[in-house]
Design an enzyme around this catalytic site. Sequence first.
Site, PDB file in Angstrom:
ATOM      1  CB  CYS A  10     -16.164 -57.975  -5.228  1.00  0.00           C
ATOM      2  SG  CYS A  10     -15.484 -58.410  -6.814  1.00  0.00           S
ATOM      3  CD  GLN A  67      -6.775 -59.843 -10.769  1.00  0.00           C
ATOM      4  OE1 GLN A  67      -5.931 -59.158 -11.347  1.00  0.00           O
ATOM      5  NE2 GLN A  67      -7.959 -59.351 -10.451  1.00  0.00           N
ATOM      6  CB  SER A  74     -12.462 -62.259 -16.463  1.00  0.00           C
ATOM      7  OG  SER A  74     -13.369 -61.195 -16.612  1.00  0.00           O
ATOM      8  N   GLY A  75     -12.349 -61.241 -19.621  1.00  0.00           N
ATOM      9  CA  GLY A  75     -11.840 -60.282 -20.605  1.00  0.00           C
ATOM     10  C   GLY A  75     -11.399 -58.948 -20.041  1.00  0.00           C
ATOM     11  CG  HIS A  76     -13.413 -56.922 -16.608  1.00  0.00           C
ATOM     12  ND1 HIS A  76     -13.227 -56.123 -15.516  1.00  0.00           N
ATOM     13  CD2 HIS A  76     -13.877 -58.094 -16.134  1.00  0.00           C
ATOM     14  CE1 HIS A  76     -13.581 -56.788 -14.431  1.00  0.00           C
ATOM     15  NE2 HIS A  76     -13.976 -57.993 -14.783  1.00  0.00           N
ATOM     16  CB  THR A  93     -28.132 -65.534 -28.441  1.00  0.00           C
ATOM     17  OG1 THR A  93     -29.388 -66.148 -28.741  1.00  0.00           O
ATOM     18  CG2 THR A  93     -27.513 -64.983 -29.718  1.00  0.00           C
ATOM     19  CB  THR A 119     -18.554 -63.967 -11.318  1.00  0.00           C
ATOM     20  OG1 THR A 119     -17.734 -62.900 -10.851  1.00  0.00           O
ATOM     21  CG2 THR A 119     -19.499 -64.404 -10.220  1.00  0.00           C
ATOM     22  CG  ASN A 153      -8.510 -61.126  -6.055  1.00  0.00           C
ATOM     23  OD1 ASN A 153      -8.336 -62.278  -5.674  1.00  0.00           O
ATOM     24  ND2 ASN A 153      -9.396 -60.337  -5.501  1.00  0.00           N
TER      25      ASN A 153
HETATM   26  N1  PLP Z   1     -11.644 -64.176  -9.767  1.00  0.00           N
HETATM   27  C1  PLP Z   1     -10.683 -63.274  -9.507  1.00  0.00           C
HETATM   28  C2  PLP Z   1      -9.367 -63.729  -8.965  1.00  0.00           C
HETATM   29  C3  PLP Z   1     -10.921 -61.905  -9.741  1.00  0.00           C
HETATM   30  O1  PLP Z   1      -9.970 -61.011  -9.468  1.00  0.00           O
HETATM   31  C4  PLP Z   1     -12.181 -61.508 -10.250  1.00  0.00           C
HETATM   32  C5  PLP Z   1     -12.499 -60.094 -10.440  1.00  0.00           C
HETATM   33  O2  PLP Z   1     -12.050 -59.224  -9.707  1.00  0.00           O
HETATM   34  C6  PLP Z   1     -13.136 -62.504 -10.529  1.00  0.00           C
HETATM   35  C7  PLP Z   1     -12.829 -63.822 -10.264  1.00  0.00           C
HETATM   36  C8  PLP Z   1     -14.465 -62.152 -11.108  1.00  0.00           C
HETATM   37  O3  PLP Z   1     -14.354 -61.874 -12.483  1.00  0.00           O
HETATM   38  P1  PLP Z   1     -15.471 -61.055 -13.265  1.00  0.00           P
HETATM   39  O4  PLP Z   1     -15.374 -59.640 -12.795  1.00  0.00           O
HETATM   40  O5  PLP Z   1     -15.119 -61.210 -14.722  1.00  0.00           O
HETATM   41  O6  PLP Z   1     -16.780 -61.690 -12.948  1.00  0.00           O
END
Ligand code: PLP
Length: 393
Positions: free
Chosen positions: A323, A177, A197-199, A235, A70, A149
Amino acid sequence: MIYLDNAATTRTAPEVVEAMLPFFTEQYGNPSAIYSLGSAAGKAVNQAKRTIAGAIGAKQEEIYFTAGGTESDNWALKAAAEACEEKGKHIITTKIEHHAILHTCEYLEGKGFEITYLDVDQDGLVDPAVLEAAIRPDTILISVMFANNEVGTMEPVQEIGAIARARGVLFHTDAVQAFGQVPVNVQEMKIDMLSASGHKMNGPKGVGFLYIRSGLKMTSFIHGGAQERNRRAGTENVPGIVGLEAAVVRALARMEEKAAKEIRLRDYLIDRIEKEIPYCRLNGHRTRRLPGNVNFSFRFVEGESILIMLDMKGICGSSGSACTSGSLDPSHVLLAMGLKHEEARGSLRLTLSGENTREELDLVVEELKRIVGRLREMSPLYEDFIRREGSKR
Ligand code: PLP
């Protein structure tokens, strides 16, 4: 439990946790400090940058760590808009982006930028010719996601990159994704900025990166100290960054094998659902889709109801992006692909990991058949439909 919501988030891999732990307990120095405890942390951050840069064909100094996808999306769009506003105020994106892009675009509209939201076809694909035709002399930025996604459709990023570069327009892609699942190369694909994104790939939550091609005029996003070469103050999240690096190394090492396994499982699940549950529709492109993505609409039922009943059986899925679940609005992605409201509301996303098995999927299909059947029995719309079908015969 059967976990089939890997597009929402993934389990942090044990080797990722192991890599992170010393940076909480022993190597806890501030990377900006000059004593060796600090510089050891600084070295770890730089090493992570090198590893990640290598993974996408970039240079170390082109990687900036952020607090996730994000933030990377917000930074890319807002900073590019601000840096290029003298050239023009027109931005091109698509109707199927994640809200991290769409809501940032809305914010920019409030600041006087004009946004073109491109349509997609019934599979969720952007047409590069339509995109090219939308470019104007005042277009400063194109942002098209690498892979969606919700439905997993992979966009023609390489073609879009070539068009953007030839027309002198910046190209950003949200690869949250895709990165770690499929090969990504910023040079070959002519990408100027890329969010990840890491997760989403067995790394920690709350850490990601933005690739910014060197030489781009970009304003700083978070103001404060001189970290990240004065472009992103604060930091550094050293354990998170080290964890992200470990996740990238892990993902690259097993990408081919994992993708092949997921594709086999994905296609098995798609086939069984299509054959065994009537009145359903596969959402997204059949082959140009992320290896682990399955997304179906079931007529006459609500996706939320399916989810609740699957949860009672220990099965985790999603009825849209993480989300937006919790709101009953139909998915903007499915509507943009031309689905009717009731079809969009009957959607279910199941996203696999390399650890899922065929036995798990067999169980899921059996539960799904039962659940969809029971929900339809309670649906007056379904009853009506069956009566009308019967009277036609
Ligand atoms: N962009 C896409 C295509 C995503 O699928 C997501 C998370 O579902 C995000 C952005 C947001 O990433 P983060 O959860 O690391 O903020």
